[in-house]
Write an enzyme that holds these catalytic residues in place. Structure first.
Site, PDB file in Angstrom:
ATOM      1  N   SER B  30       0.848  -1.250  -0.041  1.00  0.00           N
ATOM      2  CA  SER B  30       0.053  -0.090   0.021  1.00  0.00           C
ATOM      3  C   SER B  30       0.783   1.115   0.139  1.00  0.00           C
ATOM      4  O   SER B  30       1.742   1.348   0.696  1.00  0.00           O
ATOM      5  CB  SER B  30      -0.883  -0.066   1.272  1.00  0.00           C
ATOM      6  N   LYS B  54      -3.218   2.074  -2.304  1.00  0.00           N
ATOM      7  CA  LYS B  54      -3.085   3.131  -1.628  1.00  0.00           C
ATOM      8  C   LYS B  54      -4.205   3.349  -0.471  1.00  0.00           C
ATOM      9  O   LYS B  54      -5.228   2.967  -0.660  1.00  0.00           O
ATOM     10  CB  LYS B  54      -3.084   4.652  -2.309  1.00  0.00           C
ATOM     11  N   ASN B 136      -5.066  -0.521   7.629  1.00  0.00           N
ATOM     12  CA  ASN B 136      -3.883   0.210   8.121  1.00  0.00           C
ATOM     13  C   ASN B 136      -4.150   0.655   9.563  1.00  0.00           C
ATOM     14  O   ASN B 136      -5.125   1.588   9.599  1.00  0.00           O
ATOM     15  CB  ASN B 136      -3.694   1.362   7.114  1.00  0.00           C
ATOM     16  N   CYS B 139      -2.876   4.530  12.750  1.00  0.00           N
ATOM     17  CA  CYS B 139      -3.218   6.116  12.759  1.00  0.00           C
ATOM     18  C   CYS B 139      -3.632   6.480  13.870  1.00  0.00           C
ATOM     19  O   CYS B 139      -3.867   5.727  14.755  1.00  0.00           O
ATOM     20  CB  CYS B 139      -4.588   6.009  11.832  1.00  0.00           C
ATOM     21  N   LYS B 174      -3.211  -4.803   9.307  1.00  0.00           N
ATOM     22  CA  LYS B 174      -1.718  -4.526   9.276  1.00  0.00           C
ATOM     23  C   LYS B 174      -0.949  -3.751  10.427  1.00  0.00           C
ATOM     24  O   LYS B 174      -1.498  -2.931  10.898  1.00  0.00           O
ATOM     25  CB  LYS B 174      -1.566  -3.613   8.074  1.00  0.00           C
TER      26      LYS B 174
END
Ligand SMILES: Cc1cc2nc3c(=O)[nH]c(=O)nc-3n(C[C@H](O)[C@H](O)[C@H](O)COP(=O)(O)OP(=O)(O)OC[C@H]3O[C@@H](n4cnc5c(N)ncnc54)[C@H](O)[C@@H]3O)c2cc1C
Ligand SMILES: Cc1cc2nc3c(=O)[nH]c(=O)nc-3n(C[C@H](O)[C@H](O)[C@H](O)COP(=O)(O)O)c2cc1C
Ligand code: FES
Lengths: 265, 319
Positions: B30, B54, B136, B139, B174
């Site tokens: 990504s 992405k 993801n 963050c 991930k």
């Protein structure tokens, strides 16, 4: 865009830290003025990333670049010799719009700052070849910072040189004779094409706007890939100049040539 | 020995991860392949196992101001800021063309709250031809005072559970490498229902220009990637493999087939190539070919037999 093997035909020093390299590519490529390549000596371990260089000349399967060594990547390139290999991803990016010069007969005013000149050479050469009214303003810090000046002069169009220290041509910034030129030519008479340091391009853009001249700039940005996959190379653009919602555009794929009025200077 | 091929493909390379069949174990990572289509001029996308897009969010994101990257020894720092066109635009503008290739598509998804993830997944559920989701979780969680979701097993599990409840496709989570207890994190996410784990995301770093005394990237901190992080990534794959049953996708500094094999031996079933594609745009296809060559050279029957084959017995004396 192709990932090609280049074989060094020559790699010579032009001035302290400036080099001129010519590569024979494994395949022929069609290159437009303003396009660039991502280069790296083959099998180089470090630095890992390729470096972006404007294509200075392209002919059949040969391409030439002129570069200023700033750090490790181009330093490694400067050390490679005739017959050695370079990885070349090219051609990349867009080109300069020339309709107003070719079809509408406007004057082409080319403004080069230092090592910005290779990004403009193919344009100058093509426009001169098509019989356009072309003039070049070439500025550098010293007489050593005017790479390929002789090649521009050999085109046969007027070339005005300035240096910050007066070691060649007029002393001062290239924007001074540019402003004189545009004032004399009258409003809307010219199209300005510029590549050089950011403050120079910002000033060129302002001067061109003042004389209602169209202006295109070829930008630099830190690049990791050169073909749109990393989204590192962005420049901030004005609202309305590109489809919403993005205020950041990729220099490698949307550029490197932008209309000056689209950029947040 | 001649490599057996079917439709120009090596059947020995096929793998299944999270119920998704990949015709080889090499995927793009990504943020290092755009939306996949950027590679179209360079190679046939059907030659690689999968594309991981992405990071996508429900709404488009502008990303960070430049400078966004800085090269570092054997790697680079990036703070792109997750600039993306948004999940809806991906489905409308990119997915139809991606579907024309025989390549599995994973959409990477991020968020700053659980609702962000759920909202993006709801949109992506409509995307015909998406094979799975990769979350993801590196963050900051805006509801928890900005703590990184992926650094807290409880928060990571909550996101995983919430997404699993709505996701119509397999969910791969991930891992962030910026954690100390890999096994604990991996187990928490497995218990929350994840179908697979991918690891690692970037390591947080800073680079300073000593002349101006300013950080070299506008965001100050950036994520470190590239060959420099490979040993850290291999170690984490090994630790996660010992802790969970679900399959792993190895990521971090992979540039060649040899690098990929290292991750497979450590416990990964597939790999993703990120930064290497920047400087070697054909790195993924070269790795696929290199894996076949490795099987030939070592007389290995299939790539699947490599996964988790790490030999931890004492080495022979004199080595
Ligand atoms: C589309 C495009 C076309 C280009 N064309 C040319 C060209 O024809 N000829 C040419 O010489 N260069 C050109 N450049 C710039 C060139 O890519 C960089 O100067 C080069 O990457 C520097 O590499 P290096 O290994 O010498 O230095 P690095 O090790 O990358 O950098 C050394 C130091 O220089 C600084 N630096 C890096 N890039 C720049 C920059 N652009 N301006 C100021 N400081 C910088 C870095 O921050 C660092 O401190 C172009 C760039 C782009 C994006
Ligand atoms: C420029 C860049 C952008 C990235 N963007 C994302 C992203 O949007 N989502 C994500 O989960 N990981 C992202 N990553 C992390 C990579 O997917 C990968 O986990 C990491 O770079 C390590 O692999 P590599 O060393 O092969 O690059 C990005 C990495 C880089 C270098
Ligand atoms: S340099 Fe990678 S997107 Fe432009």
């Amino acid at each position: 865009m192709k990932d090609l093997a280049g074989t060094v035909e020559f790699n010579r020093q032009l001035a302290p830290r400036y080099y001129h390299i010519r590569l024979r590519l494994s395949e022929q490529v069609d290159v437009l003025p303003g396009q660039f390549a991502m280069l790296r000596p083959a099998a180089l371990a470090e630095p890992i990333l390729r470096r972006a260089l404007a294509i200075h000349r392209a002919e059949d399967a040969s391409v030439e670049f002129i570069y200023l060594v700033l750090g490790q990547g181009l330093e490694a390139l400067s050390r490679i010799r005739e017959g050695e290999r370079v990885d070349v991803l090219c051609p990349l990016g867009n080109t300069y719009p020339t309709e107003s010069v070719i079809d509408e007969g406007r004057r082409a005013v080319i403004v080069a700052g230092g090592v910005g000149s290779p990004a403009l050479f193919m344009l100058a050469s093509e426009l001169v070849g098509r019989g356009a009214d072309v003039r070049v303003y070439f500025g550098g810090r010293t007489k050593h910072d005017l790479p390929a000046l002789d090649e521009f002069e050999a085109l046969g169009c007027p070339v005005t040189v300035t240096t910050d220290d007066g070691s060649a041509g007029e002393r001062g910034f290239v924007t001074v004779p540019l402003e004189r030129d545009l004032a004399l030519a009258g409003r809307e008479a010219s199209v300005v094409y510029a590549c050089g340091p950011w403050p120079m391009m910002a000033r060129v853009s302002e001067i061109a706007a003042g004389h209602a001249a169209k202006c295109y700039v070829s930008l630099e940005a830190r690049m990791a890939c050169g073909f749109g996959i990393c989204v590192a190379c962005v420049v901030e653009v004005c609202e309305g100049s590109f489809a919403p919602p993005f205020k950041y555009q990729k220099v490698c794929t949307e550029g490197p040539v932008f209309p000056a009025e689209a950029i947040v200077w | 020995m001649v490599t057996p091929r079917e439709n120009g493909r090596d059947p020995r390379l096929a793998v299944e991860v999270a119920g998704i069949r990949f015709h080889n174990p090499v995927l793009t990572a990504s943020g290092c392949c755009g939306y996949g289509l950027e590679f179209e001029p360079l190679f046939d996308l059907s030659r690689i196992g999968g594309i991981c897009t992405k990071g996508l969010s429900a709404k488009p994101m502008q990303g960070n101001p430049p400078a966004r990257i800085q090269e570092t020894p054997a790697g680079m720092l990036n703070a792109i800021g997750l600039q993306n066109i948004g999940a809806r635009a991906f489905i409308e503008q990119k997915l139809p063309r991606l579907r024309e290739y025989d390549v599995r598509v994973l959409t990477n998804v991020f968020g700053y709250t659980i609702d962000d993830y759920v909202e993006a997944i709801h949109i992506l559920n409509d995307g015909d031809g998406i094979d799975g989701y990769e979350l993801n979780i590196s963050c900051p969680n805006v509801k928890e005072g900005g703590l990184i979701i992926g650094n807290d097993p409880r928060a990571a599990a909550e996101v995983t559970e919430a997404v699993k409840r709505v996701a119509k496709r397999p969910v791969i989570v991930k891992l962030s490498p910026n954690i100390s207890d890999v096994a604990g994190m991996a187990r928490a996410i497995e218990s929350a229902g994840a179908d697979a784990l991918s690891l690692i995301n970037t390591l947080v770093g800073v680079s300073i220009d000593i002349r101006t005394r300013r950080p070299r990237i506008a965001n100050v901190t950036g994520g470190l990637s590239g060959p420099a992080i490979r040993p850290v990534a291999v170690r984490m794959v090994m630790q996660a493999a010992a802790a969970v049953q679900i399959p792993l996708i190895g990521i971090g500094g992979i540039a060649t087939a040899e690098d990929a094999v290292e991750f497979l031996i450590a416990g990964a079933a597939a790999v993703q190539i990120g930064t290497a594609s920047f400087y070697d745009p054909l790195a993924t296809v070269k790795a696929v070919e290199g894996l076949s060559a490795y099987l030939d050279e070592t007389g290995t029957e299939s790539i699947r037999t490599l996964t988790g084959s790490l030999d931890l017995s004492p080495p022979p004396r004199g080595h």
